[in-house]
Design a protein around this motif. Sequence first.
Motif, mmCIF file in Angstrom:
data_model
loop_
_atom_site.group_PDB
_atom_site.id
_atom_site.type_symbol
_atom_site.label_atom_id
_atom_site.label_comp_id
_atom_site.label_asym_id
_atom_site.label_seq_id
_atom_site.Cartn_x
_atom_site.Cartn_y
_atom_site.Cartn_z
ATOM 1 N N GLU A 35 0.832 -1.204 0.000
ATOM 2 C CA GLU A 35 0.000 0.000 0.000
ATOM 3 C C GLU A 35 0.871 1.261 0.000
ATOM 4 O O GLU A 35 0.659 2.182 -0.788
ATOM 5 N N LYS A 36 1.886 1.281 0.873
ATOM 6 C CA LYS A 36 2.769 2.442 0.937
ATOM 7 C C LYS A 36 3.601 2.560 -0.335
ATOM 8 O O LYS A 36 3.861 3.663 -0.817
ATOM 9 N N ILE A 40 3.927 5.703 -2.880
ATOM 10 C CA ILE A 40 5.223 6.280 -3.252
ATOM 11 C C ILE A 40 5.340 6.374 -4.768
ATOM 12 O O ILE A 40 5.757 7.404 -5.313
ATOM 13 N N ARG A 41 4.968 5.310 -5.461
ATOM 14 C CA ARG A 41 5.043 5.316 -6.928
ATOM 15 C C ARG A 41 4.106 6.351 -7.532
ATOM 16 O O ARG A 41 4.448 7.030 -8.504
ATOM 17 N N LYS A 42 2.903 6.478 -6.949
ATOM 18 C CA LYS A 42 1.935 7.456 -7.446
ATOM 19 C C LYS A 42 2.479 8.867 -7.268
ATOM 20 O O LYS A 42 2.412 9.695 -8.184
ATOM 21 N N ARG A 43 3.025 9.151 -6.100
ATOM 22 C CA ARG A 43 3.576 10.479 -5.824
ATOM 23 C C ARG A 43 4.764 10.774 -6.730
ATOM 24 O O ARG A 43 4.914 11.894 -7.243
ATOM 25 N N LYS A 44 5.593 9.764 -6.970
ATOM 26 C CA LYS A 44 6.739 9.951 -7.859
ATOM 27 C C LYS A 44 6.274 10.284 -9.267
ATOM 28 O O LYS A 44 6.827 11.174 -9.919
ATOM 29 N N ALA A 45 5.251 9.570 -9.742
ATOM 30 C CA ALA A 45 4.717 9.836 -11.078
ATOM 31 C C ALA A 45 4.141 11.244 -11.159
ATOM 32 O O ALA A 45 4.329 11.950 -12.165
#
Length: 58
Positions: A35-36, A40-45
């Motif tokens: 989940e975390k 993290i991947r979403k925020r990076k994108a």
Amino acid sequence: MPTIGWVFLIVALALIVGGLMILRDSAHSMKISDEKMAKIRKRKAELEAQEKADDDWK
């Protein structure tokens, strides 16, 4: 070099090598939930898209 100098040198090297080995062993022990990791991947994108938009604007 006196004997005490060699003792200090050996102890210092042992501490450095021991510290590096402990650091290496603990390098991958941090567990991140899926989940975390997804957050993290979403925020990076999002950040990359924002940076790209800023670069295209200039």
